[in-house]
Scaffold this motif. Structure first.
Motif, PDB file in Angstrom:
ATOM      1  N   MET A 161     -18.112  63.023  58.268  1.00  0.00           N
ATOM      2  CA  MET A 161     -19.667  63.255  58.878  1.00  0.00           C
ATOM      3  C   MET A 161     -19.290  64.521  58.585  1.00  0.00           C
ATOM      4  SD  MET A 161     -18.031  62.151  62.586  1.00  0.00           S
ATOM      5  CE  MET A 161     -18.509  62.135  63.674  1.00  0.00           C
ATOM      6  N   ARG A 162     -18.530  65.317  58.522  1.00  0.00           N
ATOM      7  CA  ARG A 162     -18.945  66.634  57.789  1.00  0.00           C
ATOM      8  C   ARG A 162     -20.092  66.929  56.970  1.00  0.00           C
ATOM      9  NH1 ARG A 162     -13.968  69.574  57.805  1.00  0.00           N
ATOM     10  NH2 ARG A 162     -15.060  71.268  57.063  1.00  0.00           N
ATOM     11  N   VAL A 163     -19.731  66.394  55.617  1.00  0.00           N
ATOM     12  CA  VAL A 163     -19.962  66.047  54.468  1.00  0.00           C
ATOM     13  C   VAL A 163     -21.341  65.618  54.525  1.00  0.00           C
ATOM     14  CG1 VAL A 163     -19.981  65.111  52.016  1.00  0.00           C
ATOM     15  CG2 VAL A 163     -17.973  66.334  53.316  1.00  0.00           C
ATOM     16  N   HIS A 164     -21.742  64.498  54.936  1.00  0.00           N
ATOM     17  CA  HIS A 164     -23.203  64.108  55.230  1.00  0.00           C
ATOM     18  C   HIS A 164     -23.550  64.529  56.255  1.00  0.00           C
ATOM     19  CE1 HIS A 164     -25.033  59.828  56.193  1.00  0.00           C
ATOM     20  NE2 HIS A 164     -25.491  60.688  55.522  1.00  0.00           N
ATOM     21  N   THR A 165     -23.790  65.330  57.552  1.00  0.00           N
ATOM     22  CA  THR A 165     -24.383  66.459  57.881  1.00  0.00           C
ATOM     23  C   THR A 165     -24.788  67.549  57.553  1.00  0.00           C
ATOM     24  OG1 THR A 165     -23.072  65.549  59.575  1.00  0.00           O
ATOM     25  CG2 THR A 165     -24.939  67.358  60.161  1.00  0.00           C
ATOM     26  N   ALA A 166     -23.497  67.961  56.556  1.00  0.00           N
ATOM     27  CA  ALA A 166     -23.713  69.483  55.330  1.00  0.00           C
ATOM     28  C   ALA A 166     -25.159  68.923  54.281  1.00  0.00           C
ATOM     29  CB  ALA A 166     -23.334  69.847  54.875  1.00  0.00           C
ATOM     30  N   LEU A 167     -25.168  67.369  54.379  1.00  0.00           N
ATOM     31  CA  LEU A 167     -25.864  67.069  53.050  1.00  0.00           C
ATOM     32  C   LEU A 167     -26.852  67.252  53.569  1.00  0.00           C
ATOM     33  CD1 LEU A 167     -24.004  64.748  50.816  1.00  0.00           C
ATOM     34  CD2 LEU A 167     -24.720  66.533  50.201  1.00  0.00           C
ATOM     35  N   HIS A 168     -27.751  66.639  54.574  1.00  0.00           N
ATOM     36  CA  HIS A 168     -28.650  67.158  54.813  1.00  0.00           C
ATOM     37  C   HIS A 168     -29.137  68.429  55.692  1.00  0.00           C
ATOM     38  CE1 HIS A 168     -29.257  62.239  57.553  1.00  0.00           C
ATOM     39  NE2 HIS A 168     -28.223  62.868  56.705  1.00  0.00           N
TER      40      HIS A 168
END
Length: 239
Positions: free
Chosen positions: A99-106
């Motif tokens: 979840m943290r990585v995915h949001t950071a990619l946004h």
């Protein structure tokens, strides 16, 4: 069709469910699940499934036929019969990192406002591929801008629009290689920020943190040449 509980509450770590089917390959289908299936560059969830005195380790989760979500056991063995009441428990630490990585990619797609040609999410790092003929002049500035957005602790929320509304607003889609899932009448949008502080809005079916501050510090990894027009930008969660 499995009810995707993770879509309405990505923070559910444990939940009851009922077995509604089993696949020929040895997968388990529940009526509702907190396990996210592999898609959109995000890995499928792992965890455990308990029933009675038994417990099955779940290695990953994938999409099945007709809207089914299939939990894949770590090792072959006896499976619960259809109708069995079970308790599903996520490997929460792994999911939360996704979840943290995915949001950071946004947020990375905000800092680098170029078309995205691919991406991948891991538990400690992630990457986006951009249509970027020349390498960025100042990678340190990209990292600083990314962490500035994280530090603003912006809310991350979602909304839904119809397929027709998305078709009328093609600029919402940043990815060139993967189109958002359409054909069910509506598409989920993920919004970062609100009102005048909104920084991003794009279709996405994955799981995200509730606020950008939850991501923590991010470091910029290698920027790789992936062809004449493409560059791969890697990011890592700080220890």
């Amino acid at each position: 069709m499995t009810d995707p509980m993770f879509r309405t509450d990505a923070y559910l770590r444990e939940a009851p469910a009922r077995v509604v089917g089993r696949t020929p390959e040895g997968g388990i289908v529940l009526d509702a699940t907190i396990f996210y299936p592999t898609s959109g560059g995000q890995p499928g969830d792992s965890g455990t499934l308990g029933f009675g005195a038994a417990q099955i380790a779940i290695a990953t989760t994938v999409k099945g036929e007709d809207g089914a979500i299939v939990l894949v056991p770590e090792t072959p063995g006896p499976l619960p019969e259809p109708g069995t009441e079970v308790t599903q428990t996520l490997d929460w630490d792994r999911r939360h990192r996704h979840m943290r990585v995915h949001t950071a990619l946004h947020l990375l797609s905000v800092v680098i406002p170029l078309p995205v040609t691919g991406g991948q999410i891991g538990a400690d790092k992630g990457r986006l591929d951009f249509l970027m003929p020349e390498p960025p002049a100042d990678p340190a500035a990209i990292e600083a801008a990314l962490n500035a957005l994280v530090a603003r602790d912006l809310p991350v929320t979602d909304d839904w629009i119809t397929d027709a509304e998305l078709a009328a607003n093609p600029g919402l889609v940043k990815t060139m290689s993967v189109q958002p899932p359409m054909g069910q009448g509506r598409v989920r949008l993920v919004r970062i920020g609100a009102g005048a502080d909104q920084v991003d809005l794009q279709p996405c079916g994955g799981t995200h943190v509730a606020r950008t501050g939850e991501i923590g510090r991010v470091t910029l990894g290698k920027i790789e040449n992936k062809g004449r027009q493409n560059r791969r930008v890697n990011i890592l969660l700080a220890p």
